[in-house]
Design an enzyme around this catalytic site. Structure first.
Site, PDB file in Angstrom:
ATOM      1  N   THR A  47      37.133 -21.321 -34.452  1.00  0.00           N
ATOM      2  CA  THR A  47      36.817 -20.334 -35.487  1.00  0.00           C
ATOM      3  C   THR A  47      35.505 -19.610 -35.223  1.00  0.00           C
ATOM      4  O   THR A  47      35.410 -18.390 -35.385  1.00  0.00           O
ATOM      5  CB  THR A  47      36.769 -21.021 -36.867  1.00  0.00           C
ATOM      6  OG1 THR A  47      38.028 -21.636 -37.121  1.00  0.00           O
ATOM      7  CG2 THR A  47      36.484 -20.005 -37.967  1.00  0.00           C
TER       8      THR A  47
ATOM      9  N   ASN B 297      13.408  -4.925 -40.434  1.00  0.00           N
ATOM     10  CA  ASN B 297      12.183  -5.152 -39.675  1.00  0.00           C
ATOM     11  C   ASN B 297      11.207  -3.992 -39.808  1.00  0.00           C
ATOM     12  O   ASN B 297      11.612  -2.850 -40.036  1.00  0.00           O
ATOM     13  CB  ASN B 297      12.485  -5.353 -38.185  1.00  0.00           C
ATOM     14  CG  ASN B 297      13.254  -6.628 -37.906  1.00  0.00           C
ATOM     15  OD1 ASN B 297      14.353  -6.585 -37.355  1.00  0.00           O
ATOM     16  ND2 ASN B 297      12.715  -7.761 -38.268  1.00  0.00           N
ATOM     17  N   ILE B 298       9.935  -4.318 -39.648  1.00  0.00           N
ATOM     18  CA  ILE B 298       8.892  -3.311 -39.482  1.00  0.00           C
ATOM     19  C   ILE B 298       8.444  -3.390 -38.026  1.00  0.00           C
ATOM     20  O   ILE B 298       8.067  -4.460 -37.547  1.00  0.00           O
ATOM     21  CB  ILE B 298       7.692  -3.563 -40.414  1.00  0.00           C
ATOM     22  CG1 ILE B 298       8.129  -3.446 -41.876  1.00  0.00           C
ATOM     23  CG2 ILE B 298       6.552  -2.582 -40.115  1.00  0.00           C
ATOM     24  CD1 ILE B 298       7.050  -3.853 -42.868  1.00  0.00           C
TER      25      ILE B 298
ATOM     26  N   GLY C   1      17.397  10.220 -42.943  1.00  0.00           N
ATOM     27  CA  GLY C   1      16.397   9.166 -42.838  1.00  0.00           C
ATOM     28  C   GLY C   1      15.316   9.521 -41.840  1.00  0.00           C
ATOM     29  O   GLY C   1      15.593  10.095 -40.776  1.00  0.00           O
ATOM     30  N   ALA C   2      14.082   9.167 -42.176  1.00  0.00           N
ATOM     31  CA  ALA C   2      12.948   9.484 -41.301  1.00  0.00           C
ATOM     32  C   ALA C   2      13.143   8.894 -39.911  1.00  0.00           C
ATOM     33  O   ALA C   2      12.807   9.524 -38.897  1.00  0.00           O
ATOM     34  CB  ALA C   2      11.653   8.959 -41.918  1.00  0.00           C
ATOM     35  N   ASP C   3      13.716   7.695 -39.836  1.00  0.00           N
ATOM     36  CA  ASP C   3      13.906   7.050 -38.530  1.00  0.00           C
ATOM     37  C   ASP C   3      14.871   7.833 -37.653  1.00  0.00           C
ATOM     38  O   ASP C   3      14.704   7.890 -36.420  1.00  0.00           O
ATOM     39  CB  ASP C   3      14.396   5.610 -38.718  1.00  0.00           C
ATOM     40  CG  ASP C   3      15.669   5.512 -39.550  1.00  0.00           C
ATOM     41  OD1 ASP C   3      15.958   6.431 -40.344  1.00  0.00           O
ATOM     42  OD2 ASP C   3      16.376   4.492 -39.428  1.00  0.00           O
ATOM     43  N   ARG C   4      15.873   8.467 -38.259  1.00  0.00           N
ATOM     44  CA  ARG C   4      16.847   9.236 -37.482  1.00  0.00           C
ATOM     45  C   ARG C   4      16.199  10.471 -36.856  1.00  0.00           C
ATOM     46  O   ARG C   4      16.472  10.807 -35.697  1.00  0.00           O
ATOM     47  CB  ARG C   4      18.033   9.641 -38.365  1.00  0.00           C
ATOM     48  CG  ARG C   4      18.802   8.449 -38.936  1.00  0.00           C
ATOM     49  CD  ARG C   4      19.907   8.875 -39.883  1.00  0.00           C
ATOM     50  NE  ARG C   4      21.045   9.440 -39.170  1.00  0.00           N
ATOM     51  CZ  ARG C   4      22.084   9.993 -39.770  1.00  0.00           C
ATOM     52  NH1 ARG C   4      22.114  10.084 -41.100  1.00  0.00           N
ATOM     53  NH2 ARG C   4      23.104  10.466 -39.069  1.00  0.00           N
TER      54      ARG C   4
END
Length: 257
Positions: A184, A11-12, A107-110
Site C-alpha cells: 500500500t 516555507n520562507i 501571486g507575487a512569487d509568480r
C-alpha cells in the site's frame, strides 16, 4: 548587502546578496502565528551562525503570498535590520507587462519567478513552481507574462488522501522504482509521484501548443521544494533552478532602487 525574503505558505526562503552574488540562502518553515520579534530573533540567530551581522544589511526586499505575514515581515525588517523593505506588489517596477485580466490577482512569487526566468533564459518559456500549490506560468518571446495554471501541490494531495480515507497511511514522498507496486505504501507513492509527473507534462505540453505562434518553447524551468522529485522523471522540464525566486527578487530590487 541585500536581504531577499520570499514568504510562501509552507516555507520562507531568504538569502543575502553582495552585489549580484548570492552569499547564503536558507529555507525555514512558515509560521503564521510567529510575531515580528520571533522572526527577527530567528533571522539574527541564522546570521550569527554564519558570521554575519544584521547591520551588514543595507536593503530588504520581500515577496509574500501570505497576507497575514506581510505586516509581520515589514515590522521585523524595520526593527532588526533598520530597513524599510521594498514590497513586491502593485506599483512596483518589474519590467514585465502582465497580460492577466486583473494583474493584482497574480501571486507575487509568480511574477518574481517570471522576471527571473526571462532574464536568465529568454522566451518563450514555461515556469513550474512546486510549492504548496503547483503554479505554471507562461512568458512570451517578448517578455510578457501571459498567465498560467494552478494545481494542488503534491503534499496537499498526500495529506488529503490520508485525512479523507480510513485505512490509507501517511507516506513519505519518495519515488518508487515501479508503478505496479506490491504494498500500500509504495502504491500511494506511485500514484502521487507518477500521477503528478503526468499532470505536469500534460499541462506543459498544452502550454507549448498554445505558445506555438510565439516560437518553439526551448526552456521549461522548475523551481520549488519538490522540483527535483518530479523533474527527474518529467519529459518536458529541462532545467531546475532552486534559487529562481531569490534571483528574481534581486533583479526587481535593482530595477527599483
Amino acid at each position: 548587502m541585500l536581504l531577499v525574503i520570499d514568504v510562501g505558505n509552507t516555507n520562507i526562503v531568504l538569502g543575502v546578496y553582495e552585489g549580484k552574488k548570492l552569499e547564503y540562502d536558507w529555507r525555514i518553515a512558515t509560521d503564521k502565528d510567529k510575531t515580528s520579534d520571533e522572526y527577527g530573533l530567528l533571522f539574527e540567530q541564522i546570521f550569527k551562525y554564519h558570521g554575519l551581522c544584521p547591520t551588514m544589511v543595507n536593503d530588504v526586499i520581500i515577496s509574500s503570498v501570505v497576507p497575514t505575514l506581510m505586516y509581520t515581515m515589514e515590522a521585523m525588517s524595520l526593527k532588526y535590520f533598520q530597513c524599510e523593505p521594498l514590497i513586491v506588489g502593485p506599483g512596483i517596477k518589474t519590467g514585465m507587462n502582465i497580460k492577466y485580466d486583473n494583474p493584482r490577482e497574480v501571486g507575487a512569487d509568480r511574477i518574481v519567478n517570471a522576471v527571473s526566468a526571462y532574464e536568465k533564459y529568454g522566451g518563450p518559456l514555461v515556469i513550474v513552481d512546486f510549492g504548496t500549490a503547483i503554479t505554471f506560468c507562461a512568458v512570451s518571446k517578448g517578455g510578457e507574462y501571459l498567465g498560467g495554471a494552478i494545481a494542488p501541490g503534491i503534499k496537499i494531495s498526500s495529506e488529503a488522501l490520508f485525512m479523507r480515507t480510513a485505512k490509507l497511511p501517511k507516506v513519505e514522498l519518495v519515488k518508487p522504482e515501479v508503478s505496479i507496486c506490491k504494498n500500500t505504501e509504495n502504491s500511494i507513492q506511485a500514484g502521487l509521484i507518477y500521477g503528478y509527473i503526468g499532470l505536469v507534462d500534460g499541462i506543459i505540453n498544452r502550454m507549448k501548443e498554445e505558445l506555438r505562434n510565439d516560437g518553439n518553447v526551448e526552456t521549461v524551468v522548475a523551481t520549488g521544494g519538490f522540483a527535483s522529485l518530479i523533474a527527474s522523471e518529467s519529459k518536458s522540464i529541462n532545467r531546475i533552478d532552486k534559487l529562481l525566486t531569490l534571483e528574481g527578487l534581486r533583479i526587481i530590487y535593482e530595477r527599483n532602487k
